[in-house]
Design an enzyme around this catalytic site. Structure first.
Site, PDB file in Angstrom:
ATOM      1  NE  ARG A 236      -1.989  -0.379  11.163  1.00 15.59           N
ATOM      2  CZ  ARG A 236      -2.132  -1.189  10.134  1.00 15.59           C
ATOM      3  NH1 ARG A 236      -2.023  -2.507  10.319  1.00 15.59           N
ATOM      4  NH2 ARG A 236      -2.363  -0.717   8.919  1.00 15.59           N
ATOM      5  CD  GLU A 265       5.330  -2.211  12.143  1.00 20.15           C
ATOM      6  OE1 GLU A 265       5.171  -1.904  10.929  1.00 20.15           O
ATOM      7  OE2 GLU A 265       4.588  -2.986  12.755  1.00 20.15           O
ATOM      8  CG  HIS A 285       3.506  -4.627   9.424  1.00 21.37           C
ATOM      9  ND1 HIS A 285       3.217  -3.391   9.937  1.00 21.37           N
ATOM     10  CD2 HIS A 285       2.348  -5.070   8.865  1.00 21.37           C
ATOM     11  CE1 HIS A 285       1.949  -3.083   9.697  1.00 21.37           C
ATOM     12  NE2 HIS A 285       1.400  -4.093   9.036  1.00 21.37           N
TER      13      HIS A 285
END
Length: 328
Positions: A236, A265, A285
């Site tokens: 993260r 994001e 991601h």
């Protein structure tokens, strides 16, 4: 049940074998990303069960209060993006399988892919070849280098094993229990956090984001890294203090970074500070984004819906919501 699925960007879920678990239900899939509560409230007005793909959409009280028909949110893993208290107050059950003991091998594999891409300069080398200029520079060998694992949980343990297979010296910094587990597995527990950052050639972060870990890597930690070192984050983004990584890369300590996660994001702005840096490799991601991982995750998520529909909800995060719903 009326089921809505958010953020299935590549329309993948309906192609999975586990999607058959939802046969007989009224399923609507949204392939775009929307965070506007007004739009979401309109889309989800008749939704009884909501499926989330990890933390792609924030589900907070102002939205939940506009969804009177919502009875269940079904997802997998941690849930910092969901207002659990609001769910409980409104009688909305949150079911989330925490998959204890099962690492995301997809994320662990991507972590090592990013390590290799960085130290062997793969993005530059591929671009150079396609530009007709052949080689672009000289890379680095991993064998005999020191791999630092910050956080020795399920994914950290898997990445440590990959490092061992590549002939790296693995050291770990974690809570006391994690350091003890690492030593039991034959790895070295670093003597201090300072020494850990100073001596790791590759340093990879593997922790959940909670209050205690937010900003756990600060500017002073990054400044201790060597100019030749690589920082990797597939966990993260807020584990690293806001803005610290950009400034550290500009200062040359560490000399390289590879990330799969960002503070906000999705990232659609090509002028994002990290995306403009030549000493960083970034991916959008995709740590958990493989068909195999999706089959595992959504089998659990869809099973939770089936269990709720048959009157026996499972993996309930907020059992008080059951009582609240009964009152209603």
């Amino acid at each position: 049940m009326r089921i809505s699925i958010l953020d299935d960007w590549h329309d993948t879920l309906r192609t999975l074998d586990c999607f058959a678990k939802l046969a007989g239900h009224d399923v609507t899939i949204f392939n775009d990303h929307v965070q506007d509560d007004a739009v979401l409230a309109q889309r989800l007005a008749d939704t009884e069960a909501l499926v989330l793909i990890r933390e792609r959409t924030q589900i907070r009280a102002p939205l939940l209060e506009r969804l009177p028909k919502l009875r269940l949110i079904s997802q997998r893993s941690v849930y910092p993006h969901i207002d659990v208290d609001a769910c409980t107050r409104l009688g909305i059950i949150l079911s989330s399988n925490m998959h204890a003991g099962t690492p995301s091998y997809a994320t662990a594999e991507l972590t090592f892919a990013l390590i290799l891409a960085s130290v062997r300069q793969l993005p530059r080398q591929v671009a150079s070849l396609k530009a007709g200029t052949w080689q672009a520079g000289v890379g680095t060998t991993l064998r005999d280098k020191t791999l630092g694992i910050f956080g020795y949980g399920r994914i950290g343990r898997a990445v440590a094993g990959y490092g061992r297979a590549f002939g790296m010296q693995v050291q770990v910094w974690a809570r006391e229990a994690g350091r003890a587990a690492a030593e039991a597995d034959g790895y070295v527990a670093a003597p201090s956090k300072e020494a850990f950052f100073e001596t790791s050639d590759v340093l990879s972060l593997h922790m959940r984001l909670v209050d205690a870990t937010r900003g756990i890597v600060g500017a002073a930690d990054l400044a201790r890294m060597q100019p030749s070192a690589l920082l990797v984050n597939t966990s993260r983004a807020p584990l690293v203090a806001a803005g610290a990584l950009v400034e550290a890369l500009r200062a040359g300590r560490p000399g390289l970074a590879a990330v799969d996660v960002f503070e906000q994001e999705p990232v659609l702005d090509t002028a994002h500070p990290l995306l403009t840096m030549d000493n960083l490799v970034a991916t959008p991601h995709i740590g958990y984004v493989t068909r195999e991982e999706y089959e595992l995750q959504f089998a659990d998520i869809f099973d939770q819906i089936v269990a709720y529909a048959t009157g026996s909800p499972v993996n309930v995060v907020n059992p008080a919501a059951l009582a609240q719903r009964a009152k209603a």
